[in-house]
Design a protein around this motif. Structure first.
Motif, short mmCIF file in Angstrom:
data_model
loop_
_atom_site.label_atom_id
_atom_site.label_comp_id
_atom_site.label_asym_id
_atom_site.label_seq_id
_atom_site.Cartn_x
_atom_site.Cartn_y
_atom_site.Cartn_z
N ARG A 1 0.67 -1.21 -0.13
CA ARG A 1 0.13 -0.01 0.00
C ARG A 1 0.94 1.02 0.02
O ARG A 1 0.51 2.13 -0.59
CB ARG A 1 -1.03 -0.03 1.17
CG ARG A 1 -2.03 -0.92 1.11
CD ARG A 1 -2.99 -1.11 1.96
NE ARG A 1 -4.01 -2.23 1.97
CZ ARG A 1 -4.99 -2.17 1.03
NH1 ARG A 1 -5.42 -1.12 0.43
NH2 ARG A 1 -5.85 -3.36 0.88
N VAL A 2 1.85 1.24 0.57
CA VAL A 2 2.71 2.45 0.81
C VAL A 2 3.58 2.43 -0.55
O VAL A 2 3.98 3.38 -1.27
CB VAL A 2 3.81 2.54 1.95
CG1 VAL A 2 4.67 3.64 1.73
CG2 VAL A 2 2.84 2.71 2.99
N GLY A 3 4.22 1.23 -0.75
CA GLY A 3 4.87 0.99 -2.04
C GLY A 3 4.15 1.52 -3.45
O GLY A 3 4.85 1.82 -4.45
N ALA A 4 2.81 1.46 -3.25
CA ALA A 4 2.01 1.49 -4.59
C ALA A 4 2.23 3.23 -5.00
O ALA A 4 1.73 3.56 -6.02
CB ALA A 4 0.51 1.38 -4.37
N SER A 5 2.62 3.96 -3.83
CA SER A 5 2.81 5.46 -4.11
C SER A 5 4.08 6.01 -4.33
O SER A 5 4.36 6.83 -5.05
CB SER A 5 2.06 6.35 -2.74
OG SER A 5 2.29 7.63 -2.86
N SER A 6 4.96 5.10 -3.63
CA SER A 6 6.45 5.70 -3.80
C SER A 6 6.75 5.50 -5.40
O SER A 6 6.57 4.66 -6.11
CB SER A 6 7.38 4.79 -2.75
OG SER A 6 7.43 3.53 -3.38
N PRO A 7 7.84 6.25 -5.84
CA PRO A 7 8.46 6.35 -7.04
C PRO A 7 9.57 5.23 -7.29
O PRO A 7 9.29 4.82 -8.68
CB PRO A 7 9.09 7.57 -7.27
CG PRO A 7 9.68 8.09 -5.75
CD PRO A 7 8.51 7.40 -4.86
N GLY A 8 9.90 4.53 -6.50
CA GLY A 8 11.05 3.30 -6.68
C GLY A 8 10.06 2.11 -7.18
O GLY A 8 8.92 2.04 -6.53
N THR A 9 10.35 1.30 -7.92
CA THR A 9 9.59 0.05 -8.06
C THR A 9 10.32 -1.10 -7.65
O THR A 9 9.67 -2.11 -7.67
CB THR A 9 9.58 -0.14 -9.65
OG1 THR A 9 11.10 -0.24 -10.32
CG2 THR A 9 8.95 0.88 -10.41
N ASN A 10 11.54 -1.07 -6.94
CA ASN A 10 11.87 -2.27 -6.38
C ASN A 10 11.16 -2.53 -4.86
O ASN A 10 12.12 -2.25 -3.91
CB ASN A 10 13.35 -2.17 -6.41
CG ASN A 10 14.13 -3.27 -5.64
OD1 ASN A 10 13.61 -4.58 -5.84
ND2 ASN A 10 15.17 -2.97 -5.09
N ASP A 11 10.06 -2.40 -4.76
CA ASP A 11 9.34 -2.64 -3.38
C ASP A 11 9.79 -4.00 -2.80
O ASP A 11 9.41 -4.96 -3.65
CB ASP A 11 7.90 -2.20 -3.36
CG ASP A 11 7.76 -0.96 -3.86
OD1 ASP A 11 8.37 0.10 -3.80
OD2 ASP A 11 6.63 -0.93 -4.77
N ALA A 12 9.84 -4.15 -1.53
CA ALA A 12 10.13 -5.56 -1.08
C ALA A 12 9.83 -5.42 0.55
O ALA A 12 9.85 -4.65 0.97
CB ALA A 12 11.52 -5.90 -1.11
N ARG A 13 9.38 -6.83 0.98
CA ARG A 13 9.44 -7.04 2.28
C ARG A 13 10.83 -7.85 2.55
O ARG A 13 11.18 -8.70 1.91
CB ARG A 13 8.25 -7.81 2.92
CG ARG A 13 7.86 -8.97 2.28
CD ARG A 13 6.68 -9.43 2.90
NE ARG A 13 6.46 -10.77 2.33
CZ ARG A 13 5.14 -11.36 2.50
NH1 ARG A 13 4.20 -10.75 3.41
NH2 ARG A 13 4.96 -12.33 1.97
N GLN A 14 11.53 -7.54 3.82
CA GLN A 14 12.84 -8.36 3.98
C GLN A 14 12.63 -9.06 5.42
O GLN A 14 12.47 -8.17 6.30
CB GLN A 14 13.94 -7.25 3.93
CG GLN A 14 13.88 -6.78 2.67
CD GLN A 14 15.26 -5.49 2.40
OE1 GLN A 14 15.24 -4.96 3.56
NE2 GLN A 14 15.69 -5.51 1.46
N TYR A 15 13.21 -10.19 5.56
CA TYR A 15 13.08 -10.88 6.94
C TYR A 15 14.48 -10.30 7.60
O TYR A 15 15.73 -10.39 6.66
CB TYR A 15 13.43 -12.29 6.78
CG TYR A 15 13.59 -12.99 7.77
CD1 TYR A 15 12.68 -13.19 8.91
CD2 TYR A 15 14.82 -13.82 8.15
CE1 TYR A 15 12.78 -13.73 10.15
CE2 TYR A 15 15.17 -14.70 9.14
CZ TYR A 15 13.98 -14.44 10.39
OH TYR A 15 14.24 -15.29 11.42
N ARG A 16 14.72 -9.83 8.53
CA ARG A 16 15.87 -9.24 9.42
C ARG A 16 15.97 -9.85 10.83
O ARG A 16 14.72 -9.75 11.37
CB ARG A 16 16.03 -7.72 9.29
CG ARG A 16 16.16 -7.28 7.78
CD ARG A 16 17.67 -7.14 7.61
NE ARG A 16 18.35 -6.54 8.40
CZ ARG A 16 18.77 -5.20 8.11
NH1 ARG A 16 18.30 -4.64 6.94
NH2 ARG A 16 19.58 -4.76 8.89
#
Length: 229
Positions: free
Chosen positions: A163-178
């Motif tokens: 939902r936030v990534g749909a608005s941000s200009p970068g296209t490499n949206d991801a979730r990361q296990y840390r």
């Protein structure tokens, strides 16, 4: 619908915005700020502002293009997500959440989040791939990243990334296990760690500075994760 009356939200937003205008930069580490809705839905959201303290007592910041401050932006995004009035979208207060804005050292925010019994712990940061303002790179190099460690955190991160990534200009949206971040490992609440965008490219910085146009997406993500309509 659990929205508080618009009149209450508008007045509270005005007061917070006036306070924000008086602060040219993010405040140094200090006491948390609590926002209480007129009608509380029983849930507490802890917005943890960025503070790069390196284990001591000084909040350092990371900088990006055109003097962008990660800490300063984190403070303003937290305020906006909690209180920004938008005639078409609801903020966290209007959705009925008690919001605690963590304004201290990282370890203090963790302790305070646990103390208030937060239901969701949300650190707010921005990202970098270098220390310089990069030129000429494509959007595929950047985007919204959300980090998690628990199963519930993974669900939250996925919703936030979408939902936030749909608005941000970068296209490499991801979730990361840390597993190496205290704000994911040491909070009693479910935690998902938001890296809104990269602060080392012009488009990312411009989007983050236009925060009032998109921080409602954070509030919506919280609603979706907690199972509200």
């Amino acid at each position: 619908m659990r929205a508080t009356p618009r009149r209450f939200a508008s007045c509270l937003t005005a007061l917070v915005l006036v306070a924000g205008w008086l602060l040219a930069v993010a405040p140094t580490a200090s006491a948390d700020v609590t926002y209480v809705p007129e009608t509380w839905n029983g849930k507490v959201v802890y917005l943890s502002q960025a503070c790069h303290d390196r284990g001591d007592t000084i909040c350092r910041t990371n900088t990006g293009c055109h003097g962008f401050s990660e800490n300063g932006n984190s403070y303003k995004v937290a305020v906006s997500a909690a209180t920004q009035y938008d005639p078409e979208h609801m903020n966290l207060l209007e959705r009925g959440y008690k919001v605690v804005r963590g304004n201290g050292l990282t370890r203090t925010n963790i302790a305070n989040s646990n103390r208030v019994g937060a239901d969701l712990h949300l650190p707010i940061h921005s990202n970098a791939v270098s220390s310089a303002c990069e030129r000429g790179h494509s959007p595929e190099r950047y985007g919204t990243h959300v980090m998690y460690v628990s199963k519930a955190g993974k669900e939250c991160a996925g919703i936030m990334r979408w939902r936030v990534g749909a608005s941000s200009p970068g296209t490499n949206d991801a979730r990361q296990y840390r597993t190496d971040l205290g704000e994911l490992n040491q909070t009693n609440a479910v935690a998902c760690y938001l890296e809104q965008e990269y602060h080392v490219w012009d488009e990312g910085v411009s989007w983050m500075l236009d925060r009032d146009a998109w921080t409602w997406r954070i509030a919506l993500s919280v609603d979706v994760f907690l199972g509200y309509p």
